[in-house]
Write a protein that holds these residues in place. Structure first.
Motif, PDB file in Angstrom:
ATOM      1  N   THR A  11       3.277 -10.769  -4.877  1.00 15.79           N
ATOM      2  CA  THR A  11       3.432  -9.325  -5.836  1.00 15.79           C
ATOM      3  C   THR A  11       3.956  -8.412  -4.723  1.00 15.79           C
ATOM      4  O   THR A  11       4.605  -7.537  -5.368  1.00 15.79           O
ATOM      5  CB  THR A  11       1.812  -8.955  -6.157  1.00 15.79           C
ATOM      6  OG1 THR A  11       1.326 -10.090  -6.931  1.00 15.79           O
ATOM      7  CG2 THR A  11       1.835  -7.773  -6.913  1.00 15.79           C
ATOM      8  N   VAL A  12       3.545  -8.403  -3.566  1.00 20.16           N
ATOM      9  CA  VAL A  12       3.982  -7.348  -2.757  1.00 20.16           C
ATOM     10  C   VAL A  12       4.643  -8.057  -1.579  1.00 20.16           C
ATOM     11  O   VAL A  12       4.264  -8.516  -0.866  1.00 20.16           O
ATOM     12  CB  VAL A  12       2.790  -6.529  -2.073  1.00 20.16           C
ATOM     13  CG1 VAL A  12       3.637  -5.312  -0.927  1.00 20.16           C
ATOM     14  CG2 VAL A  12       2.174  -5.816  -3.256  1.00 20.16           C
ATOM     15  N   PRO A  13       6.300  -8.189  -1.769  1.00 18.21           N
ATOM     16  CA  PRO A  13       6.772  -9.168  -0.752  1.00 18.21           C
ATOM     17  C   PRO A  13       7.317  -8.526   0.476  1.00 18.21           C
ATOM     18  O   PRO A  13       8.310  -8.578   0.861  1.00 18.21           O
ATOM     19  CB  PRO A  13       8.068  -9.514  -1.698  1.00 18.21           C
ATOM     20  CG  PRO A  13       8.208  -8.256  -2.446  1.00 18.21           C
ATOM     21  CD  PRO A  13       6.888  -7.644  -2.553  1.00 18.21           C
ATOM     22  N   LEU A  14       6.375  -8.006   1.232  1.00 18.33           N
ATOM     23  CA  LEU A  14       6.593  -7.631   2.660  1.00 18.33           C
ATOM     24  C   LEU A  14       5.776  -8.693   3.617  1.00 18.33           C
ATOM     25  O   LEU A  14       4.633  -8.804   3.404  1.00 18.33           O
ATOM     26  CB  LEU A  14       5.863  -6.206   2.704  1.00 18.33           C
ATOM     27  CG  LEU A  14       6.717  -5.244   1.950  1.00 18.33           C
ATOM     28  CD1 LEU A  14       5.979  -3.754   2.078  1.00 18.33           C
ATOM     29  CD2 LEU A  14       8.177  -5.042   2.202  1.00 18.33           C
ATOM     30  N   SER A  35       4.374   5.922  -1.427  1.00 17.08           N
ATOM     31  CA  SER A  35       4.167   6.457  -2.851  1.00 17.08           C
ATOM     32  C   SER A  35       3.991   5.585  -3.955  1.00 17.08           C
ATOM     33  O   SER A  35       4.540   4.279  -3.735  1.00 17.08           O
ATOM     34  CB  SER A  35       5.639   7.088  -3.266  1.00 17.08           C
ATOM     35  OG  SER A  35       6.479   6.192  -3.532  1.00 17.08           O
ATOM     36  N   LEU A  36       3.226   5.910  -4.688  1.00 14.91           N
ATOM     37  CA  LEU A  36       2.749   4.851  -6.139  1.00 14.91           C
ATOM     38  C   LEU A  36       3.884   4.315  -6.401  1.00 14.91           C
ATOM     39  O   LEU A  36       4.208   3.138  -6.954  1.00 14.91           O
ATOM     40  CB  LEU A  36       2.036   5.481  -7.011  1.00 14.91           C
ATOM     41  CG  LEU A  36       1.481   4.765  -8.413  1.00 14.91           C
ATOM     42  CD1 LEU A  36       0.926   3.518  -7.873  1.00 14.91           C
ATOM     43  CD2 LEU A  36       0.931   5.585  -9.305  1.00 14.91           C
ATOM     44  N   GLU A  37       5.041   5.219  -6.769  1.00 16.03           N
ATOM     45  CA  GLU A  37       6.586   4.682  -7.342  1.00 16.03           C
ATOM     46  C   GLU A  37       7.148   3.713  -6.613  1.00 16.03           C
ATOM     47  O   GLU A  37       7.500   2.556  -7.081  1.00 16.03           O
ATOM     48  CB  GLU A  37       7.365   5.855  -7.534  1.00 16.03           C
ATOM     49  CG  GLU A  37       8.802   5.458  -8.129  1.00 16.03           C
ATOM     50  CD  GLU A  37       9.740   6.665  -8.187  1.00 16.03           C
ATOM     51  OE1 GLU A  37      10.413   6.540  -8.832  1.00 16.03           O
ATOM     52  OE2 GLU A  37       9.257   7.771  -7.690  1.00 16.03           O
ATOM     53  N   LEU A  38       7.138   3.837  -5.065  1.00  9.69           N
ATOM     54  CA  LEU A  38       7.529   2.819  -4.488  1.00  9.69           C
ATOM     55  C   LEU A  38       6.848   1.527  -4.523  1.00  9.69           C
ATOM     56  O   LEU A  38       7.570   0.368  -4.529  1.00  9.69           O
ATOM     57  CB  LEU A  38       7.997   3.249  -2.969  1.00  9.69           C
ATOM     58  CG  LEU A  38       8.599   2.395  -1.875  1.00  9.69           C
ATOM     59  CD1 LEU A  38       9.874   1.786  -2.394  1.00  9.69           C
ATOM     60  CD2 LEU A  38       8.607   3.018  -0.592  1.00  9.69           C
ATOM     61  N   ALA A  39       5.551   1.650  -4.395  1.00 12.17           N
ATOM     62  CA  ALA A  39       4.634   0.562  -4.424  1.00 12.17           C
ATOM     63  C   ALA A  39       4.960  -0.370  -5.526  1.00 12.17           C
ATOM     64  O   ALA A  39       5.145  -1.557  -5.589  1.00 12.17           O
ATOM     65  CB  ALA A  39       3.390   0.735  -4.090  1.00 12.17           C
ATOM     66  N   ASN A  40       5.077   0.355  -6.732  1.00  8.87           N
ATOM     67  CA  ASN A  40       5.206  -0.305  -8.062  1.00  8.87           C
ATOM     68  C   ASN A  40       6.619  -0.972  -8.207  1.00  8.87           C
ATOM     69  O   ASN A  40       6.791  -2.024  -8.674  1.00  8.87           O
ATOM     70  CB  ASN A  40       5.070   0.929  -9.218  1.00  8.87           C
ATOM     71  CG  ASN A  40       3.590   0.937  -9.483  1.00  8.87           C
ATOM     72  OD1 ASN A  40       2.717   0.144  -9.214  1.00  8.87           O
ATOM     73  ND2 ASN A  40       3.162   2.050 -10.024  1.00  8.87           N
ATOM     74  N   ASP A  41       7.639  -0.111  -7.540  1.00  7.76           N
ATOM     75  CA  ASP A  41       9.024  -0.868  -7.501  1.00  7.76           C
ATOM     76  C   ASP A  41       9.201  -2.015  -6.723  1.00  7.76           C
ATOM     77  O   ASP A  41       9.832  -2.980  -7.156  1.00  7.76           O
ATOM     78  CB  ASP A  41      10.032   0.127  -7.107  1.00  7.76           C
ATOM     79  CG  ASP A  41      10.221   1.330  -8.091  1.00  7.76           C
ATOM     80  OD1 ASP A  41       9.800   1.423  -9.208  1.00  7.76           O
ATOM     81  OD2 ASP A  41      10.683   2.279  -7.697  1.00  7.76           O
ATOM     82  N   LEU A  42       8.341  -2.123  -5.525  1.00  6.02           N
ATOM     83  CA  LEU A  42       8.317  -3.344  -5.007  1.00  6.02           C
ATOM     84  C   LEU A  42       7.513  -4.527  -5.503  1.00  6.02           C
ATOM     85  O   LEU A  42       7.957  -5.481  -5.487  1.00  6.02           O
ATOM     86  CB  LEU A  42       7.582  -2.922  -3.579  1.00  6.02           C
ATOM     87  CG  LEU A  42       8.255  -2.379  -2.540  1.00  6.02           C
ATOM     88  CD1 LEU A  42       7.506  -1.850  -1.395  1.00  6.02           C
ATOM     89  CD2 LEU A  42       9.235  -3.198  -1.817  1.00  6.02           C
ATOM     90  N   LYS A  43       6.484  -4.228  -6.425  1.00  2.00           N
ATOM     91  CA  LYS A  43       5.823  -5.163  -7.018  1.00  2.00           C
ATOM     92  C   LYS A  43       6.862  -5.668  -8.210  1.00  2.00           C
ATOM     93  O   LYS A  43       7.004  -6.934  -8.453  1.00  2.00           O
ATOM     94  CB  LYS A  43       4.721  -4.515  -7.667  1.00  2.00           C
ATOM     95  CG  LYS A  43       3.710  -5.625  -8.752  1.00  2.00           C
ATOM     96  CD  LYS A  43       2.661  -4.827  -9.287  1.00  2.00           C
ATOM     97  CE  LYS A  43       1.996  -5.951 -10.369  1.00  2.00           C
ATOM     98  NZ  LYS A  43       0.796  -5.231 -10.816  1.00  2.00           N
ATOM     99  N   THR A  44       7.697  -4.676  -9.054  1.00  2.00           N
ATOM    100  CA  THR A  44       8.572  -5.267  -9.929  1.00  2.00           C
ATOM    101  C   THR A  44       9.370  -6.067  -9.341  1.00  2.00           C
ATOM    102  O   THR A  44       9.790  -7.179  -9.832  1.00  2.00           O
ATOM    103  CB  THR A  44       9.022  -4.135 -10.687  1.00  2.00           C
ATOM    104  OG1 THR A  44       8.165  -3.102 -11.201  1.00  2.00           O
ATOM    105  CG2 THR A  44      10.112  -4.065 -11.662  1.00  2.00           C
ATOM    106  N   TRP A  45      10.223  -5.744  -8.278  1.00  2.00           N
ATOM    107  CA  TRP A  45      10.995  -6.696  -7.569  1.00  2.00           C
ATOM    108  C   TRP A  45      10.568  -7.897  -7.219  1.00  2.00           C
ATOM    109  O   TRP A  45      11.024  -9.125  -7.458  1.00  2.00           O
ATOM    110  CB  TRP A  45      11.592  -5.911  -6.309  1.00  2.00           C
ATOM    111  CG  TRP A  45      12.878  -6.710  -5.597  1.00  2.00           C
ATOM    112  CD1 TRP A  45      14.009  -6.323  -6.034  1.00  2.00           C
ATOM    113  CD2 TRP A  45      12.617  -7.636  -4.698  1.00  2.00           C
ATOM    114  NE1 TRP A  45      14.767  -7.443  -5.229  1.00  2.00           N
ATOM    115  CE2 TRP A  45      14.180  -8.096  -4.368  1.00  2.00           C
ATOM    116  CE3 TRP A  45      11.898  -8.209  -3.994  1.00  2.00           C
ATOM    117  CZ2 TRP A  45      14.314  -9.027  -3.249  1.00  2.00           C
ATOM    118  CZ3 TRP A  45      12.056  -9.308  -3.142  1.00  2.00           C
ATOM    119  CH2 TRP A  45      13.372  -9.382  -3.006  1.00  2.00           C
ATOM    120  N   GLY A  46       9.382  -7.960  -6.667  1.00  2.00           N
ATOM    121  CA  GLY A  46       8.617  -9.037  -6.164  1.00  2.00           C
ATOM    122  C   GLY A  46       8.301 -10.011  -7.383  1.00  2.00           C
ATOM    123  O   GLY A  46       8.713 -11.431  -7.345  1.00  2.00           O
ATOM    124  N   CYS A  47       8.077  -9.449  -8.551  1.00  2.00           N
ATOM    125  CA  CYS A  47       7.675 -10.348  -9.676  1.00  2.00           C
ATOM    126  C   CYS A  47       8.780 -10.849 -10.442  1.00  2.00           C
ATOM    127  O   CYS A  47       8.832 -12.094 -10.802  1.00  2.00           O
ATOM    128  CB  CYS A  47       6.724  -9.604 -10.737  1.00  2.00           C
ATOM    129  SG  CYS A  47       5.071  -9.335  -9.851  1.00  2.00           S
TER     130      CYS A  47
END
Length: 83
Positions: A11-14, A35-47
């Motif tokens: 989910t969080v590809p770091l 930021s919440l926005e960046l964390a969610n964008d990372l999740k979207t990218w990872g998924c």
């Protein structure tokens, strides 16, 4: 150095040298203060990684995420993308 790198089911590809760093975006926010926005964008990218891996727009999104991580964390860590 922290790598942005897709993997099935992540989910969080770091990733650090020790392996996957976070299992949920909330952990990334709490630990690094992104930021919440960046964390969610990372999740979207990872998924979406396994369905879009290797596509130019996906790689461009990854490069943008790395720039945002480096910007929000102001050099505290070094983020890189590994396709």
């Amino acid at each position: 150095m922290i790598r942005l790198m897709g993997e099935h089911g992540v989910t969080v590809p770091l990733w650090s040298e020790g392996g996957l760093m976070f299992s949920e975006p909330e952990e990334l926010i709490a630990e690094f203060g992104v930021s919440l926005e960046l964390a969610n964008d990372l999740k979207t990218w990872g998924c979406g990684w396994e369905h879009r891996s290797g596509q130019p727009d996906h790689d461009a999104e990854a490069a943008g995420l790395v720039r945002r991580l480096n910007g929000e964390l102001d050099g505290q860590y070094r983020f890189v993308y590994r396709p």
